[in-house]
Design a protein around this motif. Structure first.
Motif, short mmCIF file in Angstrom:
data_model
loop_
_atom_site.label_atom_id
_atom_site.label_comp_id
_atom_site.label_asym_id
_atom_site.label_seq_id
_atom_site.Cartn_x
_atom_site.Cartn_y
_atom_site.Cartn_z
N TYR A 231 -0.08 43.03 -33.66
CA TYR A 231 1.18 43.56 -32.92
C TYR A 231 1.09 45.06 -32.89
O TYR A 231 1.57 45.88 -31.95
CB TYR A 231 2.20 43.36 -33.87
CG TYR A 231 2.76 41.89 -33.91
CD1 TYR A 231 2.30 40.96 -32.83
CD2 TYR A 231 3.25 41.18 -35.00
CE1 TYR A 231 2.75 39.41 -32.92
CE2 TYR A 231 3.39 39.91 -35.11
CZ TYR A 231 3.44 39.04 -34.06
OH TYR A 231 3.87 37.84 -34.28
N LEU A 232 0.43 45.99 -33.96
CA LEU A 232 0.27 47.23 -33.89
C LEU A 232 -0.87 47.74 -33.14
O LEU A 232 -1.21 49.02 -32.90
CB LEU A 232 0.32 47.80 -35.05
CG LEU A 232 1.71 47.54 -35.84
CD1 LEU A 232 1.51 48.03 -37.43
CD2 LEU A 232 3.03 48.30 -35.36
N GLN A 233 -1.66 46.80 -32.60
CA GLN A 233 -2.99 47.35 -31.89
C GLN A 233 -4.00 48.19 -32.86
O GLN A 233 -4.53 49.08 -32.44
CB GLN A 233 -2.49 47.93 -30.68
CG GLN A 233 -1.84 46.87 -29.57
CD GLN A 233 -1.63 47.67 -28.41
OE1 GLN A 233 -1.14 48.73 -28.26
NE2 GLN A 233 -1.88 46.70 -26.98
N LEU A 234 -4.12 47.65 -33.82
CA LEU A 234 -4.89 48.38 -35.09
C LEU A 234 -6.06 47.36 -35.34
O LEU A 234 -5.71 46.11 -35.32
CB LEU A 234 -4.00 48.78 -36.05
CG LEU A 234 -2.84 49.79 -36.03
CD1 LEU A 234 -1.94 49.84 -37.41
CD2 LEU A 234 -3.58 51.01 -36.09
N THR A 235 -6.98 47.86 -36.07
CA THR A 235 -7.79 47.05 -36.58
C THR A 235 -7.36 46.35 -37.86
O THR A 235 -6.49 47.12 -38.50
CB THR A 235 -9.39 47.75 -36.97
OG1 THR A 235 -9.15 48.55 -37.76
CG2 THR A 235 -9.82 48.34 -35.63
N LYS A 236 -8.03 45.23 -38.25
CA LYS A 236 -7.71 44.85 -39.61
C LYS A 236 -7.77 45.66 -40.84
O LYS A 236 -7.07 46.06 -41.65
CB LYS A 236 -8.31 43.57 -39.93
CG LYS A 236 -8.01 42.81 -41.30
CD LYS A 236 -6.91 42.08 -41.62
CE LYS A 236 -6.78 41.27 -42.78
NZ LYS A 236 -7.75 41.70 -43.73
N GLU A 237 -9.02 46.48 -40.63
CA GLU A 237 -9.15 47.49 -41.71
C GLU A 237 -8.13 48.57 -41.67
O GLU A 237 -7.78 49.24 -42.82
CB GLU A 237 -10.72 47.96 -41.58
CG GLU A 237 -11.73 47.09 -41.65
CD GLU A 237 -11.93 46.05 -40.83
OE1 GLU A 237 -12.32 44.79 -41.14
OE2 GLU A 237 -11.48 45.99 -39.46
N GLU A 238 -7.82 49.11 -40.44
CA GLU A 238 -6.66 50.19 -40.22
C GLU A 238 -5.47 49.84 -40.99
O GLU A 238 -4.91 50.38 -41.73
CB GLU A 238 -6.72 50.63 -38.77
CG GLU A 238 -7.98 51.13 -38.29
CD GLU A 238 -7.92 51.53 -36.74
OE1 GLU A 238 -8.32 52.51 -36.27
OE2 GLU A 238 -7.17 50.53 -36.24
#
Length: 256
Positions: A231-238
């Motif tokens: 949803y936030l357009q982040l990588t899982k790590e981020e």
């Protein structure tokens, strides 16, 4: 990662708690925070802390669904425990009009009492609010500028409600509902203050997709993280790094 809300001391886990903890660790969940329910849950919660120190961290509070005729006696016990030893927060506390409206006035009284305890011991509060989010926002607004801090656990509200909550400096706990196809959180999460998002399971309840309907457990924080990252357009790590830093800021501020 940190599961900021799990009731894994309940009987749902009595047969396989070791495996549950092992699966959580395998998924990178290093800390599991345990909100109390009432006088009946304290012993099993503290036993789990003793068995898994530095993984399981207890809190002390009175759940709104346990606010009954004897709520003053229950609150007295909460206060005695907070005076006796350290806890990570005051909770699970809050308001609930889903099942029963009989003790609404007592719920509000218990809410204020526990807010005062949190201020006294400089602890965050962990708020449960079901069918009562606007009423609970109003209760919290009365402490604005007084140093009260905490999280609205299992946040499923609107963009506007979320902004009001983070405007007080409070955090939003995201769990299994965030993964539900028709949960509506895909429209809300992208607008949240990212510095105020933390992850949770509420185990054994509110199991995320694709295990909905089965018992929830801390390892499933990973499923919530995947969906929130999307949803936030982040990588899982981020996302992991961000939400862990947020949870540490609220619950482990001295470790920074």
């Amino acid at each position: 990662m940190i599961d900021t809300h799990a009731h894994i001391y309940l009987e749902h886990f009595s047969e396989d708690i070791d495996a549950v903890i092992e699966r959580a660790l395998d998924k990178g969940i290093k800390k599991i925070l345990l909100p109390n329910i009432d006088s009946t849950s304290i012993a099993s919660m503290l036993e789990l802390e003793e068995k898994y120190p530095d993984i399981c961290y207890p809190m002390m509070g009175l759940h709104p669904c346990s606010v009954k005729e004897d709520f003053e006696k229950e609150l007295q016990l909460v206060e005695e425990w907070l005076n006796k030893r350290s806890f990570l927060g005051v909770g699970e506390m809050g308001t609930d009009l889903y099942w029963d409206k009989t003790f609404w006035e007592q719920q509000k009284e218990a809410f204020h009492f526990q807010c005062e305890l949190a201020l006294k011991y400089d602890l965050p509060i962990v708020i449960h609010c079901r069918e009562t989010i606007d009423e609970t926002i109003e209760l919290v607004s009365q402490y604005e500028g007084k140093g009260l801090k905490g999280v609205f656990h299992c946040f499923t509200g609107t963009i506007d409600q979320g902004k009001k909550i983070t405007g007080f400096g409070f955090y939003l706990g995201l769990g299994g509902v965030s993964t539900f196809k028709n949960g509506g959180m895909d429209q809300v999460i992208p607008h949240m203050d990212r510095s105020k998002i933390i992850l949770e399971t509420d185990s054994p309840y509110l199991t995320p997709t694709p295990y909905r309907g089965k018992r929830n457990e801390p390892a499933y924080v990973d499923l919530v993280a995947n969906k929130v990252a999307e949803y936030l357009q982040l990588t899982k790590e981020e996302l992991d790094k961000m939400t862990t830093a947020n949870a540490n800021a609220l619950f482990f501020p001295t470790e920074k």
